[in-house]
Design an enzyme around this catalytic site. Structure first.
Site, PDB file in Angstrom:
ATOM      1  N   LYS A 204       0.838  -1.203   0.000  1.00  0.00           N
ATOM      2  CA  LYS A 204       0.000   0.000   0.000  1.00  0.00           C
ATOM      3  C   LYS A 204       0.870   1.249   0.000  1.00  0.00           C
ATOM      4  CE  LYS A 204      -3.793  -2.369   2.247  1.00  0.00           C
ATOM      5  NZ  LYS A 204      -4.466  -2.769   3.487  1.00  0.00           N
TER       6      LYS A 204
ATOM      7  N   GLN B  10      -4.874  -1.279   9.595  1.00  0.00           N
ATOM      8  CA  GLN B  10      -4.819  -2.624   9.033  1.00  0.00           C
ATOM      9  C   GLN B  10      -5.485  -3.629   9.975  1.00  0.00           C
ATOM     10  OE1 GLN B  10      -3.688  -3.278   6.028  1.00  0.00           O
ATOM     11  NE2 GLN B  10      -3.577  -5.497   6.061  1.00  0.00           N
TER      12      GLN B  10
ATOM     13  N   ASP C 253     -11.215   3.043   4.125  1.00  0.00           N
ATOM     14  CA  ASP C 253     -11.669   1.646   4.063  1.00  0.00           C
ATOM     15  C   ASP C 253     -13.190   1.563   3.867  1.00  0.00           C
ATOM     16  OD1 ASP C 253      -9.674  -0.362   4.224  1.00  0.00           O
ATOM     17  OD2 ASP C 253      -9.387  -0.006   6.367  1.00  0.00           O
TER      18      ASP C 253
HETATM   19  N1  LIG Z   1      -8.100  -2.155   7.106  1.00  0.00           N
HETATM   20  C1  LIG Z   1      -7.825  -3.049   6.154  1.00  0.00           C
HETATM   21  N2  LIG Z   1      -8.111  -2.772   4.868  1.00  0.00           N
HETATM   22  C2  LIG Z   1      -7.828  -3.672   3.884  1.00  0.00           C
HETATM   23  O1  LIG Z   1      -8.102  -3.419   2.688  1.00  0.00           O
HETATM   24  C3  LIG Z   1      -7.199  -4.908   4.247  1.00  0.00           C
HETATM   25  C4  LIG Z   1      -6.931  -5.141   5.605  1.00  0.00           C
HETATM   26  N3  LIG Z   1      -7.260  -4.199   6.534  1.00  0.00           N
HETATM   27  N4  LIG Z   1      -6.375  -6.297   5.999  1.00  0.00           N
HETATM   28  C5  LIG Z   1      -5.977  -7.328   5.043  1.00  0.00           C
HETATM   29  C6  LIG Z   1      -6.785  -7.271   3.779  1.00  0.00           C
HETATM   30  C7  LIG Z   1      -6.159  -7.971   2.604  1.00  0.00           C
HETATM   31  N5  LIG Z   1      -5.902  -6.936   1.631  1.00  0.00           N
HETATM   32  C8  LIG Z   1      -5.222  -7.148   0.420  1.00  0.00           C
HETATM   33  C9  LIG Z   1      -4.688  -6.136  -0.329  1.00  0.00           C
HETATM   34  C10 LIG Z   1      -3.957  -6.391  -1.477  1.00  0.00           C
HETATM   35  C11 LIG Z   1      -3.751  -7.668  -1.908  1.00  0.00           C
HETATM   36  C12 LIG Z   1      -2.920  -7.925  -3.110  1.00  0.00           C
HETATM   37  O2  LIG Z   1      -2.328  -7.023  -3.668  1.00  0.00           O
HETATM   38  N6  LIG Z   1      -2.802  -9.161  -3.569  1.00  0.00           N
HETATM   39  C13 LIG Z   1      -1.976  -9.533  -4.700  1.00  0.00           C
HETATM   40  C14 LIG Z   1      -0.707 -10.257  -4.286  1.00  0.00           C
HETATM   41  C15 LIG Z   1      -0.765 -10.927  -2.936  1.00  0.00           C
HETATM   42  C16 LIG Z   1       0.535 -11.620  -2.492  1.00  0.00           C
HETATM   43  O3  LIG Z   1       1.389 -11.928  -3.344  1.00  0.00           O
HETATM   44  O4  LIG Z   1       0.637 -11.850  -1.282  1.00  0.00           O
HETATM   45  C17 LIG Z   1      -2.781 -10.387  -5.646  1.00  0.00           C
HETATM   46  O5  LIG Z   1      -3.819 -10.954  -5.229  1.00  0.00           O
HETATM   47  O6  LIG Z   1      -2.399 -10.516  -6.788  1.00  0.00           O
HETATM   48  C18 LIG Z   1      -4.299  -8.692  -1.190  1.00  0.00           C
HETATM   49  C19 LIG Z   1      -5.043  -8.433  -0.038  1.00  0.00           C
HETATM   50  C20 LIG Z   1      -6.309  -5.740   2.106  1.00  0.00           C
HETATM   51  N7  LIG Z   1      -6.861  -5.876   3.322  1.00  0.00           N
END
Ligand SMILES: Nc1nc(=O)c2c([nH]1)NC[C@@H]1CN(c3ccc(C(=O)N[C@@H](CCC(=O)O)C(=O)O)cc3)C=[N+]21
Length: 279
Positions: free
Chosen positions: A50, A94, A117
């Site tokens: 992020k 987070q 969020d």
């Molecule tokens: N307050 C809060 N807001 C959130 O938005 C939040 C959170 N907490 N806690 C955790 C989850 C999870 N999350 C992700 C963000 C990006 C990928 C992402 O970029 N994924 C890539 C790569 C993942 C990797 O390689 O580990 C993909 O799917 O291609 C995944 C999951 C946001 N979250």
């Protein structure tokens, strides 16, 4: 017939570029504050991604790390400071938080105008009432993926598998606002496979690795996989058994490279929306 693969990485890159171009026209840098409590390894990866994306878009981004031992009072005091800081347009705490900190109390403490969020009750209510302001990033990203793939929700039978506050419920609200006929299914749903097979748009957001099998998918349906599950071997799999489902679906998102990258791109867009509304 193999499904068309919806390239979330490409759609997210285009959205990030658009956000960066809009930010470059502003007389200030949109400010994003990401708060990470504790050392959950997956959270550290996401938070780093992020921050990198925010900096690349020209935002003023800071990640504030608190130890796992931090108290709820300390976290609330930090949020109060960020609420007052005029350079901060967006605040993201987070999740999950360490045991002993009530996530609902933390979410309620964030200024709804800075709640990028979209989890604060004011923003949840605005979405439920059909007057959305800041909308949760993951379901917002799913809507953008559908649009980019040319899939129109209007009049379509959409099934959301999962009812979490961060994905399932807001996802259903967004699909309803887009005139889909929406069903929410969950762990207590009778004959889940049959419910899924009725869907023209199937959104899997249950957090159970490869739960949705190929024969749960209606031929030609659009399958959006929100799940991110780590395998014992260290790989990532979604909530959908991808190869089986891709053999039946009309279009499908991969994991990784599907919804995940959209979540981060929409976080940047929400920060821009929050900044434009405040300044
Ligand atoms: N307050 C809060 N807001 C959130 O938005 C939040 C959170 N907490 N806690 C955790 C989850 C999870 N999350 C992700 C963000 C990006 C990928 C992402 O970029 N994924 C890539 C790569 C993942 C990797 O390689 O580990 C993909 O799917 O291609 C995944 C999951 C946001 N979250």
């Amino acid at each position: 017939m193999a499904a068309r693969v919806i390239d979330g990485k490409a759609v997210a890159a285009a959205l990030r570029a658009e956000v960066a171009a809009r930010a470059a026209t502003l007389p200030y840098a949109p400010g994003l504050a990401v708060v990470l409590v504790g050392e959950d390894p997956a959270s550290q990866v996401y938070v780093r991604n992020k921050e990198r994306a925010a900096k690349a878009a020209g935002f003023a981004s800071e990640t504030i790390r608190l130890p796992a031992s931090a108290s709820q009072a300390e976290l609330l005091a930090l949020i109060a400071r960020l609420n007052r800081d005029p350079a901060v347009d967006g605040i993201l705490v987070q999740l999950p938080l360490p045991a002993g900190i009530d996530p609902q109390a933390v979410i309620r403490a964030i200024d709804p105008a800075k709640d990028v969020d979209g989890f604060h009750p004011d923003n949840v209510a605005a979405l439920a009432l059909g007057t959305p302001f800041l909308v949760p990033c993951t379901p917002r990203g799913v809507m953008k993926l559908l649009a980019a793939a040319g899939i129109a929700p209007r009049g379509a039978r959409a099934l959301v598998l999962g009812r979490s506050n961060i994905v399932g419920r807001p996802m259903a609200a967004l699909l309803l606002a887009a005139d889909a006929t929406v069903t929410i299914a969950h762990s207590r749903t009778r004959d889940l496979a049959a419910e899924c097979r009725r869907a023209e748009i199937l959104i899997a957001a249950v957090g159970r690795a490869e739960m949705v099998k190929g024969d749960w998918v209606s031929p030609g349906a659009t399958v959006i996989d929100v799940g991110i599950n780590r395998t014992a071997a260290g790989g990532l799999v979604g909530d959908v058994a991808y190869a089986e489902a891709a053999a039946v679906a009309g279009a499908i998102t991969p994991v990784p490279g599907g919804v995940g990258p959209m979540t981060i791109a929409c976080l940047l867009e929400n920060t821009l929306i929050a900044a434009a509304a405040r300044r």
